[in-house]
Design a protein around this motif. Structure first.
Motif, PDB file in Angstrom:
ATOM      1  N   LEU A 213       0.850  -1.187   0.000  1.00  0.00           N
ATOM      2  CA  LEU A 213       0.000   0.000   0.000  1.00  0.00           C
ATOM      3  C   LEU A 213       0.883   1.234   0.000  1.00  0.00           C
ATOM      4  CD1 LEU A 213      -2.487  -1.178   2.779  1.00  0.00           C
ATOM      5  CD2 LEU A 213      -2.548  -1.653   0.326  1.00  0.00           C
TER       6      LEU A 213
ATOM      7  N   GLU B  58      -2.949  -2.737   5.786  1.00  0.00           N
ATOM      8  CA  GLU B  58      -3.728  -1.559   6.178  1.00  0.00           C
ATOM      9  C   GLU B  58      -3.420  -1.168   7.618  1.00  0.00           C
ATOM     10  OE1 GLU B  58      -7.823  -2.467   5.242  1.00  0.00           O
ATOM     11  OE2 GLU B  58      -7.571  -1.693   3.193  1.00  0.00           O
TER      12      GLU B  58
ATOM     13  N   TYR C  31      -4.896   5.705  -0.695  1.00  0.00           N
ATOM     14  CA  TYR C  31      -3.695   4.956  -1.067  1.00  0.00           C
ATOM     15  C   TYR C  31      -3.977   4.127  -2.303  1.00  0.00           C
ATOM     16  CZ  TYR C  31      -5.967   0.908   1.141  1.00  0.00           C
ATOM     17  OH  TYR C  31      -6.840  -0.093   1.473  1.00  0.00           O
TER      18      TYR C  31
ATOM     19  N   THR D 237      -2.691   0.374  -4.272  1.00  0.00           N
ATOM     20  CA  THR D 237      -2.032  -0.909  -4.080  1.00  0.00           C
ATOM     21  C   THR D 237      -1.197  -1.186  -5.327  1.00  0.00           C
ATOM     22  OG1 THR D 237      -3.904  -1.673  -2.765  1.00  0.00           O
ATOM     23  CG2 THR D 237      -2.402  -3.349  -3.602  1.00  0.00           C
TER      24      THR D 237
END
Length: 136
Positions: free
Chosen positions: A27, A53, A72, A74
């Motif tokens: 992330l 997370e 955010y 990935t």
């Protein structure tokens, strides 16, 4: 990441840790609409990346921000190393889980980032292709 824990315990394999990072989805917090969150330190720019997370939330909370207000994306670790680091325009690497119990830096050196952006290239180290070692 399992390999980071093993390295910290003195039983890990750096090549395996790097391979695991390259294959892992991480992330990356965004600053604004599209810019990734970076930190500059001692002439290097670090792209911040998080393995979960929970790790991202710990970082956001350490900065005094609301954890639900941090967008955010990935991305695969390999994409960060092979594309994002060269696009920084300055020497840089990846800072993984910087607010966590097991932070890890992936510095801008050959074998981690593309040779063209590594800070230990022979031409920068004063060598002539001797594997980055300066002969004395």
């Amino acid at each position: 990441m399992h390999q980071v824990r093993m390295l910290r315990a003195g039983a890990g394999d750096p090549a395996m840790m790097l391979a695991q990072f390259r294959l892992s989805a991480v992330l990356v917090p965004l600053w604004g609409d599209t810019a990734v969150w970076t930190a500059d330190q001692r002439g290097l720019r670090w792209i911040l990346a998080f393995s979960s997370e929970g790790e991202l939330a710990a970082f956001v909370e350490s900065k005094g921000l609301a954890s639900d207000g941090c967008p955010y994306m990935t991305v695969l670790g390999s994409r960060l190393l092979d594309v994002a680091v060269p696009d920084l325009g300055v020497p840089g690497g990846i800072a993984l889980d910087v607010a966590g119990k097991e932070p890890m830096l992936l510095p801008p050196v050959r074998g981690i980032v593309p040779d063209g952006v590594a800070v230990d290239r022979p031409e920068l180290m004063g060598g002539t292709g001797s594997g980055g070692r300066v002969r004395g």
